[in-house]
Design a protein around this motif. Structure first.
Motif, short mmCIF file in Angstrom:
data_model
loop_
_atom_site.label_atom_id
_atom_site.label_comp_id
_atom_site.label_asym_id
_atom_site.label_seq_id
_atom_site.Cartn_x
_atom_site.Cartn_y
_atom_site.Cartn_z
N GLN A 136 0.82 -1.21 0.00
CA GLN A 136 0.00 0.00 0.00
C GLN A 136 0.86 1.26 0.00
O GLN A 136 0.44 2.30 -0.52
CB GLN A 136 -0.92 0.02 1.22
N ARG A 137 2.04 1.17 0.57
CA ARG A 137 2.90 2.33 0.74
C ARG A 137 3.99 2.40 -0.31
O ARG A 137 4.87 3.26 -0.23
CB ARG A 137 3.51 2.33 2.14
N MET A 138 3.99 1.50 -1.27
CA MET A 138 4.99 1.51 -2.33
C MET A 138 4.54 2.39 -3.48
O MET A 138 3.34 2.63 -3.67
CB MET A 138 5.25 0.09 -2.84
N SER A 139 5.51 2.83 -4.25
CA SER A 139 5.18 3.54 -5.48
C SER A 139 4.62 2.56 -6.50
O SER A 139 4.73 1.34 -6.35
CB SER A 139 6.41 4.24 -6.04
N LEU A 140 4.02 3.07 -7.55
CA LEU A 140 3.38 2.22 -8.54
C LEU A 140 4.38 1.28 -9.19
O LEU A 140 4.10 0.08 -9.36
CB LEU A 140 2.69 3.08 -9.60
N VAL A 141 5.55 1.78 -9.55
CA VAL A 141 6.55 0.94 -10.23
C VAL A 141 7.04 -0.18 -9.32
O VAL A 141 7.11 -1.35 -9.72
CB VAL A 141 7.72 1.81 -10.72
N VAL A 142 7.35 0.17 -8.07
CA VAL A 142 7.84 -0.84 -7.14
C VAL A 142 6.75 -1.86 -6.84
O VAL A 142 7.02 -3.07 -6.76
CB VAL A 142 8.32 -0.17 -5.84
N ARG A 143 5.51 -1.39 -6.70
CA ARG A 143 4.41 -2.31 -6.42
C ARG A 143 4.20 -3.29 -7.58
O ARG A 143 3.93 -4.47 -7.37
CB ARG A 143 3.13 -1.53 -6.14
N LEU A 144 4.32 -2.81 -8.81
CA LEU A 144 4.19 -3.70 -9.96
C LEU A 144 5.31 -4.74 -9.98
O LEU A 144 5.08 -5.91 -10.33
CB LEU A 144 4.19 -2.89 -11.25
N MET A 145 6.52 -4.32 -9.64
CA MET A 145 7.64 -5.27 -9.60
C MET A 145 7.42 -6.33 -8.52
O MET A 145 7.68 -7.52 -8.74
CB MET A 145 8.94 -4.51 -9.36
N VAL A 146 6.97 -5.89 -7.34
CA VAL A 146 6.71 -6.85 -6.25
C VAL A 146 5.59 -7.81 -6.64
O VAL A 146 5.67 -9.02 -6.40
CB VAL A 146 6.37 -6.10 -4.96
N THR A 147 4.54 -7.28 -7.26
CA THR A 147 3.42 -8.14 -7.69
C THR A 147 3.89 -9.16 -8.71
O THR A 147 3.51 -10.35 -8.65
CB THR A 147 2.29 -7.29 -8.27
N ALA A 148 4.72 -8.74 -9.65
CA ALA A 148 5.24 -9.68 -10.65
C ALA A 148 6.09 -10.76 -10.00
O ALA A 148 6.00 -11.94 -10.38
CB ALA A 148 6.05 -8.91 -11.70
N ALA A 149 6.90 -10.39 -9.01
CA ALA A 149 7.71 -11.38 -8.32
C ALA A 149 6.84 -12.36 -7.54
O ALA A 149 7.11 -13.58 -7.54
CB ALA A 149 8.69 -10.68 -7.37
N LEU A 150 5.79 -11.87 -6.90
CA LEU A 150 4.90 -12.74 -6.14
C LEU A 150 4.17 -13.72 -7.07
O LEU A 150 4.07 -14.92 -6.77
CB LEU A 150 3.88 -11.90 -5.37
N VAL A 151 3.68 -13.20 -8.18
CA VAL A 151 2.95 -14.08 -9.11
C VAL A 151 3.91 -15.13 -9.70
O VAL A 151 3.53 -16.29 -9.89
CB VAL A 151 2.29 -13.24 -10.21
N THR A 152 5.14 -14.73 -9.98
CA THR A 152 6.12 -15.69 -10.51
C THR A 152 6.41 -16.80 -9.51
O THR A 152 6.47 -17.99 -9.87
CB THR A 152 7.42 -14.97 -10.88
#
Length: 337
Positions: A136-152
Motif C-alpha cells: 500500500q505504501r509503495m510507489s506504482l513501479v515498485v508495487r508492480l515489480m513486487v506483484t510480478a515477483a509474487l505471481v512468478t
C-alpha cells in the motif's frame, strides 16, 4: 354529452383487439397455456442444466467415484493379492478404523500435522498481511515489480520449488551452509538439516510458506484497496494511532477476505504431501510423517491398502469441519454483497 365509440374490427391476419379499458387501450390477449412460446421458455430453463451436465459427470468420474471406492475399501481387508487376482476382499467392518485409532503412532502423526499446519498458516497469513500492508505504501513501479515477483513465485511448480530448496540446504554444496559458515564462530560445513527433526520441518515449512504467501499477499492487498480512505482519515483526526486505525477501521473491512484466505491455508497446509515426499525421497522416515505421508506409507509401503484408505477418510472427516466453515463464510459474503 358523451360520444359513442365504435368497435374496431380486427385487422386482417392480426390479433383480436380487446375493447379499451378505463385506463387506456389494453394490449393483446395473453397467450394460452401450452403455446409454442411457453415451450421455448421451458426448454430455455433446462438449458443451463444441460450445459453443466458434462462438467458434473467429469467431477463424478474423477472425485465421487474414487471417494466411493475409498469408502468401500476402508471397510475391507484389501491386500496386494486382491489387487493382482481381482478377488473380492473380506468385509471387516470398522476393524481398520479401530486399528488406526488405537495406534499411538497415528495420534503422534495427527498432533505433528496440526502443529505443522498452525506454524505454516501463521507464517503464511501473517507474512502475507505484512507484505500487503507494505504494498500500500509503495510507489506504482515498485508495487508492480513486487506483484510480478509474487505471481512468478506462486506460479512455480512445487517440484521445481522443492528442488531449489533442497539444493539451497544441501549438506555438501548448499548455499545456506556456505553463507552461515562465513559468520564469525559459525561452522555449518557439511551440516545436514534433516538430522534434527525440527530443522528438517523448518526447511519443509519454508517451502510451503514460500509457495503460499504470494496468493495471500495479493488477495489481502486487493481487499485493502477497498477500505475507504475517508474512514482512515477520520480516525486519525480523532487521534487514533496506526494500530488503532488498523484494528478498528481497516481489519473489520478486510475480515471476510482474511477469514477466507486463512481457511484455505488451513486446508492446504493440512494436506502437505509433495514437499516432504520430494525432500526425503520415496521412503519418508517415521519422524517426518504427516497424515498424508502416513496414509501413503500404510497403503504402498506396508501394503495395507485398507488401513491407508481409513487414514485418508479420517483426514477427510477432520477437514470436513473446516470446509463447512469455509462454505458458510462464502455464503455469508455473498449475502452481504
Amino acid at each position: 354529452m358523451s360520444v359513442p365509440t365504435l368497435d374496431r374490427p380486427p385487422a386482417a391476419g392480426g390479433e383480436p383487439q380487446v375493447p379499451d379499458g378505463p385506463d387506456g387501450p389494453a394490449g393483446p390477449a395473453a397467450p394460452a397455456a401450452g403455446t409454442p412460446g411457453q415451450d421455448r421458455g421451458h426448454r430455455g430453463g433446462m438449458l443451463p442444466y444441460l450445459l453443466v451436465l458434462p462438467g458434473l459427470l467429469a467431477i463424478a468420474a474423477v472425485y465421487f467415484y474414487p471417494l466411493y471406492r475409498t469408502l468401500v475399501m476402508s471397510f475391507q481387508d484389501y491386500r496386494r493379492r486382491h489387487l493382482w487376482t481381482g478377488d473380492t476382499p473380506d468385509w471387516v467392518g470398522f476393524e481398520q478404523f479401530t486399528n488406526v485409532l488405537t495406534d499411538a503412532h497415528f495420534w503422534a502423526v495427527a498432533a505433528r500435522t496440526v502443529v505443522f499446519m498452525v506454524v505454516c498458516v501463521t507464517l503464511t497469513v501473517g507474512g502475507g498481511l505484512l507484505i500487503a500492508l507494505m504494498m500500500q505504501r509503495m510507489s506504482l513501479v515498485v508495487r508492480l515489480m513486487v506483484t510480478a515477483a509474487l505471481v512468478t513465485a506462486w506460479a512455480m511448480p512445487i517440484v521445481v520449488a522443492t528442488s531449489i530448496f533442497r539444493w539451497l540446504t544441501d549438506s555438501e554444496y548448499g548455499i545456506v551452509n556456505i553463507l552461515l559458515s562465513k559468520l564469525p564462530g559459525v561452522d555449518f560445513r557439511g551440516h545436514n538439516w534433516f538430522m534434527e527433526t525440527w530443522q528438517g520441518f523448518a526447511v519443509v515449512a519454508a517451502v510451503v510458506v514460500w509457495g503460499a504467501i504470494p496468493f495471500v499477499a495479493v488477495t489481502l492487498y486487493a481487499a485493502l484497496t477497498q477500505v475507504p480512505k475517508e474512514l482512515e482519515e477520520a480516525a486519525r483526526l480523532d487521534g487514533a494511532g496506526s494500530r488503532q486505525v488498523f484494528r478498528h477501521v481497516v481489519f473489520p473491512v478486510i475480515k471476510p477476505v482474511f477469514t477466507l484466505v486463512t481457511t484455505l491455508s488451513v486446508i492446504w497446509d493440512f494436506n502437505v504431501f509433495l514437499q516432504i515426499f520430494l525432500m526425503r525421497g520415496n521412503n519418508v522416515e517415521p519422524q517426518y510423517e504427516l497424515l498424508g505421508i502416513y496414509s501413503y506409507n500404510l497403503a504402498f509401503q506396508s501394503q495395507s491398502f485398507s488401513q491407508g484408505t481409513a487414514v485418508a477418510l479420517i483426514t477427510v472427516l477432520l477437514l470436513a469441519g473446516v470446509a463447512v466453515y469455509y462454505l458458510r463464510q462464502m455464503m455469508k459474503r455473498g449475502e452481504v454483497e
